[in-house]
Write a protein that holds these residues in place. Structure first.
Motif, short mmCIF file in Angstrom:
data_model
loop_
_atom_site.label_atom_id
_atom_site.label_comp_id
_atom_site.label_asym_id
_atom_site.label_seq_id
_atom_site.Cartn_x
_atom_site.Cartn_y
_atom_site.Cartn_z
N GLY A 12 0.81 -1.21 0.00
CA GLY A 12 0.00 0.00 0.00
C GLY A 12 0.84 1.26 0.00
N MET A 13 1.91 1.27 0.79
CA MET A 13 2.79 2.43 0.80
C MET A 13 3.41 2.66 -0.58
SD MET A 13 2.71 3.77 3.88
CE MET A 13 0.97 3.33 3.78
N ALA A 14 3.85 1.57 -1.23
CA ALA A 14 4.47 1.70 -2.55
C ALA A 14 3.47 2.25 -3.57
CB ALA A 14 5.00 0.34 -3.01
N VAL A 15 2.26 1.74 -3.56
CA VAL A 15 1.23 2.21 -4.51
C VAL A 15 0.85 3.66 -4.22
CG1 VAL A 15 -1.16 1.89 -5.24
CG2 VAL A 15 0.33 -0.09 -4.97
N SER A 16 0.70 3.99 -2.94
CA SER A 16 0.33 5.36 -2.57
C SER A 16 1.42 6.35 -2.97
CB SER A 16 0.07 5.44 -1.07
OG SER A 16 -1.06 4.66 -0.70
N ILE A 17 2.68 5.98 -2.75
CA ILE A 17 3.79 6.85 -3.14
C ILE A 17 3.78 7.08 -4.65
CG2 ILE A 17 6.31 6.94 -3.35
CD1 ILE A 17 6.37 5.41 -0.63
N THR A 18 3.56 6.01 -5.41
CA THR A 18 3.52 6.14 -6.86
C THR A 18 2.40 7.06 -7.30
OG1 THR A 18 4.43 3.90 -7.11
CG2 THR A 18 3.32 4.87 -9.03
N ALA A 19 1.20 6.86 -6.72
CA ALA A 19 0.05 7.67 -7.10
C ALA A 19 0.27 9.15 -6.77
CB ALA A 19 -1.21 7.16 -6.39
N LEU A 20 0.83 9.43 -5.59
CA LEU A 20 1.07 10.81 -5.19
C LEU A 20 2.19 11.44 -6.01
CD1 LEU A 20 0.72 10.64 -1.31
CD2 LEU A 20 -0.92 11.56 -2.95
N ALA A 21 3.20 10.64 -6.38
CA ALA A 21 4.28 11.17 -7.21
C ALA A 21 3.76 11.56 -8.58
CB ALA A 21 5.40 10.13 -7.34
N VAL A 22 2.91 10.72 -9.16
CA VAL A 22 2.31 11.03 -10.46
C VAL A 22 1.45 12.29 -10.36
CG1 VAL A 22 0.67 10.23 -12.21
CG2 VAL A 22 2.39 8.65 -11.29
N ALA A 23 0.77 12.44 -9.22
CA ALA A 23 -0.09 13.61 -9.02
C ALA A 23 0.71 14.86 -8.67
CB ALA A 23 -1.11 13.32 -7.91
N GLY A 24 2.03 14.71 -8.46
CA GLY A 24 2.88 15.86 -8.17
C GLY A 24 2.83 16.33 -6.73
N VAL A 25 2.42 15.44 -5.81
CA VAL A 25 2.26 15.82 -4.41
C VAL A 25 3.50 15.48 -3.58
CG1 VAL A 25 0.81 15.51 -2.35
CG2 VAL A 25 -0.24 15.56 -4.61
N ILE A 26 4.34 14.57 -4.05
CA ILE A 26 5.58 14.22 -3.35
C ILE A 26 6.74 14.92 -4.05
CG2 ILE A 26 7.20 12.37 -2.85
CD1 ILE A 26 4.96 10.54 -2.28
N GLY A 27 7.54 15.63 -3.27
CA GLY A 27 8.67 16.36 -3.83
C GLY A 27 9.98 16.02 -3.15
N THR A 28 11.02 16.77 -3.50
CA THR A 28 12.36 16.51 -2.98
C THR A 28 12.43 16.61 -1.47
OG1 THR A 28 13.32 17.38 -5.03
CG2 THR A 28 14.79 17.19 -3.13
N ARG A 29 11.75 17.59 -0.89
CA ARG A 29 11.83 17.77 0.56
C ARG A 29 11.27 16.58 1.32
NH1 ARG A 29 7.39 22.52 1.88
NH2 ARG A 29 5.59 21.50 0.94
N HIS A 30 10.22 15.94 0.76
CA HIS A 30 9.66 14.75 1.40
C HIS A 30 10.69 13.61 1.40
CE1 HIS A 30 6.05 16.92 -0.18
NE2 HIS A 30 5.63 16.69 1.06
N VAL A 31 11.38 13.46 0.27
CA VAL A 31 12.35 12.38 0.13
C VAL A 31 13.54 12.61 1.07
CG1 VAL A 31 13.92 11.20 -1.45
CG2 VAL A 31 11.66 11.94 -2.26
#
Length: 244
Positions: A175-194
């Motif tokens: 679930g974490m992997a899928v959620s990360i992928t979905a949010l990355a595609v949506a542009g919600v995860i950025g460099t600061r999160h990583v």
């Protein structure tokens, strides 16, 4: 890189939240998001939900590997399918609430929903339909806040403890992997999160190693009241602070 990270006074409570959440997740098969998300939302809301999901992926994978022989493979496909659908739906919602004052309220509300689901005492059979449904709800909750365990926990409430924890941990990691992928595609995860997640990540394997001797001796029921109480308290403080 310093502008990508919070101050030490903010980072230390986040580290404590990760340690507590990881220990509870390893021992009970759920709890990381319920503990870590509201605590991070209180002190570092700018790093949600991305950083919690990134660290949660490591937590779920490490916890699953510790008990992988107890996973029941036939349960996974329908649960995975539901989790993926829920993640896509939640990513659309996330583009509208992440970075706004609404996010802490959403997190606090979902934590309370998770607590109430955990206390509800519902009993559902483990079937393809219930696995898909629970996976979908978990995908929505988990993508927005990192809290996706309670729907699956309802299904596995009456199963053998090791099977329950191991199977929930593999759902959690996927679930974490899928959620990360979905949010990355949506542009919600950025460099600061990583970057922020990378500074917290070393605490995960250290905590998993530290609690390993207790895994066979500590019952899920003895941990549950403490985990739910901590989650409910943090969520209540978060909601009240957001409304003031």
């Amino acid at each position: 890189m310093t502008d990508l990270l919070p101050t030490v006074a903010v980072w230390l409570p986040c580290l404590l939240a990760v340690i507590l959440g990881t220990a509870i997740q390893r021992l009970a098969g759920q709890g990381f998001g319920m503990v870590a998300s509201p605590m991070l939302a209180l002190v570092a809301p700018a790093y949600l939900p991305g950083s919690v999901l990134l660290v949660g992926l490591l937590v779920g994978a490490g916890s699953f590997l510790a008990d992988r022989s107890a996973v029941v493979g036939r349960d996974l496909p329908p649960g995975f399918a539901g989790r993926a659908l829920g993640a896509v739906l939640a990513a659309w919602v996330a583009t509208r609430v992440v970075g706004t004052p609404a996010l802490p309220l959403v997190i606090g509300g979902i934590v309370w929903v998770a607590v109430l689901l955990s206390l509800a005492g519902l009993r559902l059979p483990i079937r393809d339909g219930t696995l898909f449904g629970a996976g979908t709800v978990a995908g929505i909750m988990g993508t927005l806040t990192g809290i996706g365990a309670p729907p699956m926990a309802i299904l596995y409430a009456n199963t053998e403890a090791r099977r329950s924890a191991a199977t929930q941990n593999v759902f959690f990691a996927f679930g974490m992997a899928v959620s990360i992928t979905a949010l990355a595609v949506a542009g919600v995860i950025g460099t600061r999160h990583v970057v922020f997640a990378a500074t917290l990540a070393p605490a995960v394997p250290l905590t998993l190693w530290a609690v390993r001797p207790f895994a066979a001796r500590v019952g899920r029921r003895s941990i549950r009241p403490w985990a739910l109480g901590l989650a409910a308290t943090a969520a209540s403080v978060l909601i009240v602070r957001s409304l003031l």
